[in-house]
Design a protein around this motif. Structure first.
Motif, short mmCIF file in Angstrom:
data_model
loop_
_atom_site.label_atom_id
_atom_site.label_comp_id
_atom_site.label_asym_id
_atom_site.label_seq_id
_atom_site.Cartn_x
_atom_site.Cartn_y
_atom_site.Cartn_z
N VAL A 380 55.67 16.99 50.40
CA VAL A 380 54.75 17.69 51.31
C VAL A 380 55.08 19.19 51.33
N THR A 381 56.38 19.50 51.42
CA THR A 381 56.79 20.91 51.45
C THR A 381 56.38 21.63 50.16
N ARG A 382 56.56 20.95 49.02
CA ARG A 382 56.20 21.56 47.74
C ARG A 382 54.69 21.80 47.64
N LEU A 383 53.90 20.81 48.11
CA LEU A 383 52.45 20.97 48.07
C LEU A 383 52.01 22.14 48.95
N MET A 384 52.62 22.26 50.13
CA MET A 384 52.25 23.36 51.02
C MET A 384 52.65 24.70 50.40
N ALA A 385 53.82 24.75 49.74
CA ALA A 385 54.25 26.00 49.10
C ALA A 385 53.30 26.40 47.98
N GLU A 386 52.85 25.38 47.18
CA GLU A 386 51.91 25.67 46.11
C GLU A 386 50.58 26.17 46.68
N LYS A 387 50.14 25.55 47.77
CA LYS A 387 48.89 25.98 48.40
C LYS A 387 49.01 27.41 48.91
N MET A 388 50.15 27.72 49.51
CA MET A 388 50.38 29.07 50.01
C MET A 388 50.38 30.09 48.86
N HIS A 389 51.02 29.71 47.76
CA HIS A 389 51.06 30.62 46.61
C HIS A 389 49.65 30.89 46.10
N THR A 390 48.83 29.85 46.05
CA THR A 390 47.45 30.01 45.58
C THR A 390 46.67 30.94 46.49
N LEU A 391 46.84 30.74 47.81
CA LEU A 391 46.13 31.59 48.78
C LEU A 391 46.61 33.04 48.71
N GLU A 392 47.93 33.22 48.52
CA GLU A 392 48.46 34.58 48.41
C GLU A 392 47.90 35.29 47.17
N SER A 393 47.80 34.54 46.06
CA SER A 393 47.24 35.14 44.83
C SER A 393 45.78 35.53 45.05
N LEU A 394 45.01 34.65 45.71
CA LEU A 394 43.60 34.95 45.99
C LEU A 394 43.47 36.18 46.88
N LEU A 395 44.31 36.27 47.88
CA LEU A 395 44.27 37.41 48.79
C LEU A 395 44.63 38.71 48.06
N GLY A 396 45.62 38.62 47.15
CA GLY A 396 45.99 39.81 46.36
C GLY A 396 44.84 40.29 45.48
N ASN A 397 44.10 39.32 44.90
CA ASN A 397 42.95 39.68 44.06
C ASN A 397 41.89 40.40 44.88
N TYR A 398 41.65 39.87 46.10
CA TYR A 398 40.67 40.53 46.98
C TYR A 398 41.13 41.94 47.34
N ASP A 399 42.39 42.11 47.57
CA ASP A 399 42.92 43.42 47.95
C ASP A 399 42.76 44.42 46.80
N ARG A 400 43.07 43.97 45.59
CA ARG A 400 42.92 44.87 44.42
C ARG A 400 41.45 45.22 44.18
N LEU A 401 40.56 44.26 44.38
CA LEU A 401 39.13 44.51 44.19
C LEU A 401 38.63 45.54 45.19
N LEU A 402 39.08 45.41 46.43
CA LEU A 402 38.69 46.39 47.45
C LEU A 402 39.20 47.79 47.09
N ALA A 403 40.44 47.83 46.57
CA ALA A 403 41.01 49.13 46.22
C ALA A 403 40.24 49.79 45.07
N GLN A 404 39.82 48.96 44.08
CA GLN A 404 39.12 49.53 42.93
C GLN A 404 37.71 50.01 43.29
N LEU A 405 37.09 49.34 44.23
CA LEU A 405 35.72 49.69 44.61
C LEU A 405 35.66 50.83 45.64
N SER A 406 36.78 51.29 46.12
CA SER A 406 36.77 52.36 47.12
C SER A 406 36.43 53.71 46.45
N TYR A 407 35.79 54.69 47.20
CA TYR A 407 35.39 55.98 46.66
C TYR A 407 36.60 56.84 46.32
#
Length: 456
Positions: A380-407
């Motif tokens: 259970v702990t491993r599954l939750m850690a993997e899920k957290m890693h996936t969410l962190e990667s997704l959030l990082g992608n969103y952050d980089r996209l926002l940075a690139q689209l800024s004026y």
């Protein structure tokens, strides 16, 4: 035995000759005594106290009548009408006849009628002592101690011979393993009271003390059980610091010690059943606990999945504030891990306690299931850690996209932004002439400019 003087008649037709002594058979002498005793005591009235009353399966009742010095055996044949029931300790007036029983060389009273003559002496003494001890509070329920649920050591106070100890050992054999300490005592007679008092003193001085004591003996008459009515024994049982089970006689036998003991068992075997649970019952209980534990763990796992799903949904709507969301997610994750860890540790402690009572066999089973549950928790702990890693990667992608689209990134590539005050100008139409609020925004700062529309 040899012949009698000339002229002595035996059985009406047997003569003893003077020259040759004629030996008599035992049956002849028994018949002679029977004839004369029944003739001389064909109708008697006797008052006495009943003792050792026992009804045979044939329906006949056998007992003894006694006074303060002597005892006579008595029989009441099946179907005899009596005015009072026969029981130990009853003082009765019996009418009947005396006969002999040659097979055992004894005489006995055949009862034809019986009526009460008052309370027996022994029962009177018992009632007096019971009233005195009750008044002192020795029989109060508040004084009684609870029996241990899983005793590790049991002290037995009983006779080492006879059926009682054997029956109890048979009962103990299929129950929870436990250490048994036997202090052999006399359970009737003059040595019974001193022996019982010595046994109680021994167990209280023994280290470590037994968790519970059982005082046991089989059934018997009121005289046989008299030691358990003794005042010193009753007081010692009431003052015991160790819980005591009284298992004296059959279910209908009651002694003063039964009132003073912490628990009364109807028979010695019932005491063995009362003090220790069956191994099979404990195994069923453990299996039930393990089933509940699996359900609880699955519930926690499902709850964790649900919480992670909610957190993932909230993260998708928190693109402008990623860092606080990550911090709250970490807090939720840490809280969930702590809850699961605390739950597993509590169940591990409970299993260890139960395992110590059950012996090595069930401990191995519990350890196996424990390891399985630990693996499930790690999974259970491993599954939750993997899920957290996936969410962190997704959030990082969103952050980089926002940075690139800024004026700001566009300005850094060589572009600039024309501002009229704080408003962006995207066309020359409507631009004010000679305005003083016009400026150009570069990536590293802003410059004020003036515009001549005609020259442009």
């Amino acid at each position: 035995m040899y012949g009698y003087p000339v002229g002595t008649v035996l059985m009406g037709n047997l003569l003893a000759y003077p020259d040759t002594p004629l030996p008599l058979t035992i049956t002849q002498i028994s018949g002679y005594l029977k004839q004369h005793i029944e003739k001389g005591f064909s109708a008697v009235c006797v008052q006495g106290e009943i003792s050792g009353c026992k009804q045979h399966t044939s329906g006949h009742t056998y007992f003894a009548l006694k006074d303060d010095q002597c005892v006579i055996d008595a029989i009441c044949w099946r179907g005899t009408k009596l005015q009072t029931p026969l029981h130990d300790g009853a003082l009765v007036i019996c009418r009947g006849r005396i006969t002999t029983y040659g097979a055992r060389s004894k005489y006995q009273l055949i009862i034809e009628s019986a009526e009460p003559a008052g309370q027996g002496a022994l029962l009177y003494l018992i009632e007096q002592l019971k009233a005195q001890l009750t008044k002192e509070g020795l029989f109060q329920l508040e004084r009684k101690k609870l029996l241990p649920r899983f005793p590790g050591c049991i002290g037995l106070i009983t006779s080492p011979t006879g059926a009682v100890i054997q029956d109890m050992l048979v009962r103990f054999s299929d129950r929870l393993p436990c250490r048994l300490l036997l202090f052999p005592v006399a359970v009737q007679g003059s040595n019974a009271v001193p022996d019982i008092l010595k046994a109680l003193a021994f167990f209280h001085q023994h280290h470590p003390r037994p968790d519970v004591l059982i005082i046991a003996r089989g059934g018997g008459s009121i005289e046989d059980l008299w030691a358990f009515h003794d005042e010193s024994v009753v007081r010692a049982v009431a003052a015991s610091e160790i819980p005591i089970i009284s298992a004296i006689g059959h279910e209908t036998d009651t002694t003063l010690m039964d009132y003073a003991a912490d628990c009364r068992a109807p028979t010695p075997t019932a005491a063995a059943e009362m003090v220790l649970p069956l191994i099979s019952d404990l195994q069923d209980h453990i299996h039930s606990c393990m089933t509940l534990l699996r359900r609880a763990l699955y519930h926690e796992y499902s709850l964790g999945q649900t919480r992670l799903g909610h957190l993932a949904y909230r993260l998708q709507s928190m693109k402008l504030a990623p860092l606080p969301a990550e911090q709250r997610l970490d807090d939720f994750f840490d809280g969930l891990v702590k809850c699961i860890s605390l739950f597993i540790h509590e169940k591990e402690y409970l299993w260890k306690l139960i395992g110590q009572k059950l012996g090595q066999g069930p401990i191995r089973d519990i350890a196996s299931h424990q390891n399985h549950i630990i693996r499930l928790g790690q999974h259970v702990t491993r599954l939750m850690a993997e899920k957290m890693h996936t969410l962190e990667s997704l959030l990082g992608n969103y952050d980089r996209l926002l940075a690139q689209l800024s004026y700001q990134k566009t300005l850094e590539r060589g572009f600039s932004l024309v501002l009229d005050g704080d408003e962006k100008l995207c066309s020359s139409r409507g631009m004010a002439v000679n305005t003083e609020a016009l400026s150009i925004q570069f990536y590293d700062g802003r410059v004020l400019v003036s515009v001549n529309k005609n020259s442009a």
